[in-house]
Design a protein around this motif. Sequence first.
Motif, PDB file in Angstrom:
ATOM      1  N   ALA A  10      38.431  44.431  55.368  1.00  0.00           N
ATOM      2  CA  ALA A  10      38.043  45.713  54.554  1.00  0.00           C
ATOM      3  C   ALA A  10      36.748  46.055  55.022  1.00  0.00           C
ATOM      4  N   HIS A  11      36.518  47.378  54.788  1.00  0.00           N
ATOM      5  CA  HIS A  11      35.237  47.819  54.715  1.00  0.00           C
ATOM      6  C   HIS A  11      34.581  47.344  53.670  1.00  0.00           C
ATOM      7  N   VAL A  12      33.158  47.164  53.608  1.00  0.00           N
ATOM      8  CA  VAL A  12      32.399  46.577  52.755  1.00  0.00           C
ATOM      9  C   VAL A  12      32.487  47.365  51.353  1.00  0.00           C
ATOM     10  N   ASP A  13      32.484  46.492  50.292  1.00  0.00           N
ATOM     11  CA  ASP A  13      32.805  47.078  49.041  1.00  0.00           C
ATOM     12  C   ASP A  13      33.979  47.545  48.433  1.00  0.00           C
ATOM     13  N   ALA A  14      35.023  47.387  49.390  1.00  0.00           N
ATOM     14  CA  ALA A  14      36.583  47.631  49.158  1.00  0.00           C
ATOM     15  C   ALA A  14      37.174  46.765  48.130  1.00  0.00           C
ATOM     16  N   GLY A  15      36.522  45.672  47.896  1.00  0.00           N
ATOM     17  CA  GLY A  15      37.142  44.707  46.922  1.00  0.00           C
ATOM     18  C   GLY A  15      37.912  43.736  47.374  1.00  0.00           C
ATOM     19  N   LYS A  16      37.700  43.062  48.682  1.00  0.00           N
ATOM     20  CA  LYS A  16      38.269  42.243  49.131  1.00  0.00           C
ATOM     21  C   LYS A  16      38.228  40.574  48.759  1.00  0.00           C
ATOM     22  N   THR A  17      36.710  40.687  48.409  1.00  0.00           N
ATOM     23  CA  THR A  17      36.507  39.216  47.631  1.00  0.00           C
ATOM     24  C   THR A  17      37.028  39.051  46.143  1.00  0.00           C
ATOM     25  N   SER A  18      37.111  40.236  45.527  1.00  0.00           N
ATOM     26  CA  SER A  18      37.723  40.439  44.298  1.00  0.00           C
ATOM     27  C   SER A  18      38.950  40.175  44.284  1.00  0.00           C
ATOM     28  N   LEU A  19      39.846  40.648  45.284  1.00  0.00           N
ATOM     29  CA  LEU A  19      41.492  40.401  45.508  1.00  0.00           C
ATOM     30  C   LEU A  19      41.510  38.974  45.710  1.00  0.00           C
ATOM     31  N   THR A  20      40.774  38.211  46.557  1.00  0.00           N
ATOM     32  CA  THR A  20      40.881  36.955  46.868  1.00  0.00           C
ATOM     33  C   THR A  20      40.834  36.043  45.567  1.00  0.00           C
ATOM     34  N   GLU A  21      40.084  36.501  44.451  1.00  0.00           N
ATOM     35  CA  GLU A  21      39.872  35.688  43.407  1.00  0.00           C
ATOM     36  C   GLU A  21      40.978  35.879  42.490  1.00  0.00           C
ATOM     37  N   ARG A  22      41.546  37.042  42.345  1.00  0.00           N
ATOM     38  CA  ARG A  22      43.031  37.551  41.741  1.00  0.00           C
ATOM     39  C   ARG A  22      44.044  36.816  42.580  1.00  0.00           C
ATOM     40  N   LEU A  23      44.157  36.626  43.587  1.00  0.00           N
ATOM     41  CA  LEU A  23      45.187  36.044  44.041  1.00  0.00           C
ATOM     42  C   LEU A  23      45.194  34.627  43.871  1.00  0.00           C
ATOM     43  N   LEU A  24      43.940  33.911  43.740  1.00  0.00           N
ATOM     44  CA  LEU A  24      43.941  32.433  43.423  1.00  0.00           C
ATOM     45  C   LEU A  24      44.089  32.246  41.938  1.00  0.00           C
ATOM     46  N   HIS A  25      43.799  33.172  41.186  1.00  0.00           N
ATOM     47  CA  HIS A  25      44.271  33.014  39.735  1.00  0.00           C
ATOM     48  C   HIS A  25      45.646  33.239  39.604  1.00  0.00           C
ATOM     49  N   ALA A  26      46.317  34.289  40.186  1.00  0.00           N
ATOM     50  CA  ALA A  26      47.939  34.320  39.840  1.00  0.00           C
ATOM     51  C   ALA A  26      48.438  33.194  40.347  1.00  0.00           C
ATOM     52  N   ALA A  27      47.924  32.185  41.592  1.00  0.00           N
ATOM     53  CA  ALA A  27      48.695  31.242  41.864  1.00  0.00           C
ATOM     54  C   ALA A  27      48.404  30.083  40.925  1.00  0.00           C
ATOM     55  N   GLY A  28      47.394  30.213  40.189  1.00  0.00           N
ATOM     56  CA  GLY A  28      47.132  29.022  39.448  1.00  0.00           C
ATOM     57  C   GLY A  28      45.900  28.175  39.857  1.00  0.00           C
ATOM     58  N   VAL A  29      45.470  28.377  41.027  1.00  0.00           N
ATOM     59  CA  VAL A  29      44.270  27.561  41.656  1.00  0.00           C
ATOM     60  C   VAL A  29      43.099  27.816  40.877  1.00  0.00           C
ATOM     61  N   ILE A  30      42.583  28.950  40.101  1.00  0.00           N
ATOM     62  CA  ILE A  30      41.647  28.987  39.487  1.00  0.00           C
ATOM     63  C   ILE A  30      41.979  29.384  37.967  1.00  0.00           C
ATOM     64  N   ASP A  31      40.954  28.778  36.977  1.00  0.00           N
ATOM     65  CA  ASP A  31      41.402  29.422  35.559  1.00  0.00           C
ATOM     66  C   ASP A  31      40.865  30.645  35.280  1.00  0.00           C
ATOM     67  N   GLU A  32      39.632  30.815  35.981  1.00  0.00           N
ATOM     68  CA  GLU A  32      38.881  31.992  35.347  1.00  0.00           C
ATOM     69  C   GLU A  32      38.377  32.740  36.755  1.00  0.00           C
ATOM     70  N   ILE A  33      38.558  34.205  36.975  1.00  0.00           N
ATOM     71  CA  ILE A  33      38.267  35.129  37.848  1.00  0.00           C
ATOM     72  C   ILE A  33      36.759  35.206  37.848  1.00  0.00           C
ATOM     73  N   GLY A  34      36.404  34.924  39.144  1.00  0.00           N
ATOM     74  CA  GLY A  34      34.786  34.917  39.605  1.00  0.00           C
ATOM     75  C   GLY A  34      34.472  36.474  39.937  1.00  0.00           C
ATOM     76  N   SER A  35      33.309  36.991  39.572  1.00  0.00           N
ATOM     77  CA  SER A  35      32.902  38.174  39.960  1.00  0.00           C
ATOM     78  C   SER A  35      31.672  38.059  40.933  1.00  0.00           C
ATOM     79  N   VAL A  36      31.920  39.185  41.974  1.00  0.00           N
ATOM     80  CA  VAL A  36      30.894  39.401  42.970  1.00  0.00           C
ATOM     81  C   VAL A  36      29.590  39.774  42.372  1.00  0.00           C
ATOM     82  N   ASP A  37      29.432  40.358  41.373  1.00  0.00           N
ATOM     83  CA  ASP A  37      28.163  40.890  40.806  1.00  0.00           C
ATOM     84  C   ASP A  37      27.720  39.467  40.227  1.00  0.00           C
ATOM     85  N   ASP A  38      28.301  38.872  39.409  1.00  0.00           N
ATOM     86  CA  ASP A  38      27.709  37.439  38.855  1.00  0.00           C
ATOM     87  C   ASP A  38      27.399  36.411  39.916  1.00  0.00           C
ATOM     88  N   GLY A  39      28.185  36.749  41.182  1.00  0.00           N
ATOM     89  CA  GLY A  39      27.778  35.498  42.235  1.00  0.00           C
ATOM     90  C   GLY A  39      28.410  34.185  42.017  1.00  0.00           C
TER      91      GLY A  39
END
Length: 679
Positions: A10-39
Motif C-alpha cells: 500500500a501507499h503509506v498510511d493506507a492501513g496495511k499494518t492495521s489490516l495485518t493485525e485484523r487478519l491475525l485476530h480473525a484467525a485467532g493468532v492474537i487475542d488483542e489487536i495492536g495499534s500502529v499509534d500505540d506501537g
Amino acid sequence: MHTLNLGILAHVDAGKTSLTERLLHAAGVIDEIGSVDDGNTQTDSLALERQRGITIKSAVVSFPIDDITVNLIDTPGHSDFIAEVERVLNVLDGAVLVISAVEGVQAQTRVLMRTLRRLRIPTLIFVNKVDRGGAQEESLLRNISEKLTPAVIAMGSVDGRGGRDARCTPYTGADPGFTDRLAELLTDHDDALLAAYVENAAPLPYRRLREGLAVQTGQALVHPVFFGSAITGVGVDALVGGVRELLPASAGDAEGPVSGSVFKVERGPGGEKIAYVRMFSGTVRIRDRLPFGRSDGRAGGRGGGRGEGKVTAISVFDSGSVLREVEVGAGRIAKLRGLGDIRVGDTVGEPDTTGPGNWFAPPTLESVVVPCVPESRGALHFALAQLAEQDPLINLRQDGIRKEVSVSLYGEVQKEVIQATLADEFGIDVTFRETTTICLERPNGSGAAYEIIDQDPNPFLATVGLRVDPAPIGSGIEYRLEVELGSMPYSLMRAVEETVMETLRQGIHGWQVTDCTVTMTHSGYWPRQSHSHAVFDKSMSSTAGDFRNLTPLVLMNALKQAGTTVYEPMHRFRLELPTDLLGPVLPVLAHLGAVPGTPAPHGAVCVLEGEIPAARVHGLQQRLPALTRGEGVLESEFDSYRAVMGAPLARPRTDRDPLNRKEYLLHTVRRVAGQGDFR
C-alpha cells in the motif's frame, strides 16, 4: 496443508499494518489487536518502527485459513523503502493492495499496481477506512479503473459509508447486477465463457462464474475489489474468503533440486546472520551444505563466484509463532542460520534465472555520512556495511582521499532512519551532508589504451591493454577477454577484472560509468623469481599490486579516448491543478528544467504530464501550494536518465572532481615507482 505467501502492499498510511493485525485476530493468532499509534503491532517489531508508526522492514507472520497456511509479509508503504518491497515481490504467490477509501489512489499505489501487473502477481484490492469521513465508493471504483486497471469488479457494497456504523454486504448469485458485471468482465479473457454467454438465453450459472473468477484472478487478469475497515473489522471476513478462494497456493516440487531466494537478512543476538528464504523447489535440511550467490554468478563481498555454507538451524512460521524444524520444503518461507556470507538477493541451491528481477528504480540520491566523533570512522564503516547487508541498494562509496563514506538514498526519510539506526543499534552519532543527485556516465564511442611491461613510462611489472565500447542502455557493465585465460596466473587476471569494476565507479567526470563493455586486449607479467640462492625478489616478479595500480591508468586513458556523457535521473510527473493557473505554472516548470506534455483540461481541473530532473522534484513540491492555491496535486516517479545539457555537472567532493582524481592516480604511480613525474 497448502502454503500461500501473501504480500500486503500500500501507499503509506493506507492501513496495511492495521489490516495485518485484523487478519491475525480473525484467525485467532492474537487475542488483542495492536495499534500502529500505540506501537504494539506484531509486524512492526523494530523500536524505530514503533516510534515513528511506519513500517521500515518487511516482516513475516503466519496464520491459517482452513487447510491453507498463509505466510503474510507486511511491507513498507513509504516510497523511501521501495527496495524492501521489491525484494518481497520476488517471493510472493499473491498480494493484497490496500487503498484508503478517503485518500484514494495515490502515487505509490500506482507504482505498486503497475509492478504487480507487470509481474503477473495475482492481486486482490482492499479499500480500507470505509468508516472514515470522506470515504468514497463509486467514485473510487472509477478512479481505480482509470488509474490502476480496468479489470476490476466490486465484490460487495457499503452501507453507512463514512461513519462508525458502516457495513459491507458481499454480493451473491442472487444479485443480477453483480452477476451481469462479472460475466461481462470474465468473457473478455475466456472465449469458451463468451460463447456460452452469447449462445445461452439463460444467465450463466453462478458457480461457473465463481470458478472463472478464481482462474482469472490467479492469472492476474482480473482484480476483485473488497471494501471494509481494518479498525472495525467490517468486510475483513469477505477478504479472508477471497484470499482462500481466489489466490493460488504456492507450487513447487519438494523432491526437485534445491532452489530458493533470500529476501531479507537480519542479525541474531550473537551477531550471526539469519537469512529469510522462500523455497521454490527442493528441500533443505539441517547440516546440508548449501551453495548460494547471485543468480548471475556475482557474489557481492565474496570476491566473485558462489559461496557455500552449512545450515545449522531452520525455523518456519506457524500460526503467529516461529518454530524450529529439521527441514523446509518447496513453497515455504524459512529462516536459515549458518550461511555466514549470504546477502539479500542471493539464490540458494540452483540459481534462479526465471525470477522477476529488479523492477523499481535504483536510488537517485546520495549523501556523505559524517561521524560526530572522528575517531569512530572505523566503527561507522563497519556499521554501514552491516546495514548494506540488509539493504544492498545503500551502496556504500568510499572516498579514498578524504576517507569519507557516502550512501545511496531514495529520500530524506530514509536518511533519518539510517541516522537513528546508527545511534540506537551501534551507538554512533552521525550527521549528513547535503543530499545530491546521483548521475552516471555512458561512453560516447570506443577507446583503447595499453601499457607494456618494462617499457617507459610504465613503472609497473605488468602489461595491461583495455578497450572500452558502448553497450545498450540498461545492460550494465560486461567484462571480456581477447587474451588467452592462461596467458598469466588467474589471480592476476582477477586483479585486473576487479580493478576495472572498481575504477568504473568514478569515470572521467566523477560519476559511475555504466552500459559499456570492457575488453582486455593485452596481458603480460614476469614470473616469480629470485637471484641465485636468494629469497623472492619483488623487483624481478609481477604481483597483483602491479596490475591493480596500472589498470586504472590504462582504463582512464581508454575512457578519455572514448569520451563519456553525463546523464541525470529524470522523473515522470503528473500534475493536477486548476485550469486557470496553468499559465503561471508553465514558466516555473521551464525554469526547473521540466519538459511538459500537452495539457489535458477536464473542466475546472487540468492534468499536465511530462519529465522533470529528479533533483528539481523537491523544489517543485515546495512551490506547488503557493502556485496553485493549495489545490495542486503532484505525482512523480523515476523514469529514465537524460544527457545533461551543457557542461558536465560539477560536484565539490574530491572524489567527484576529475582533476583531483587524475592527481590522485598520478600520485599513486609516483609513490609506487619512486618517480618525481609521470607523463
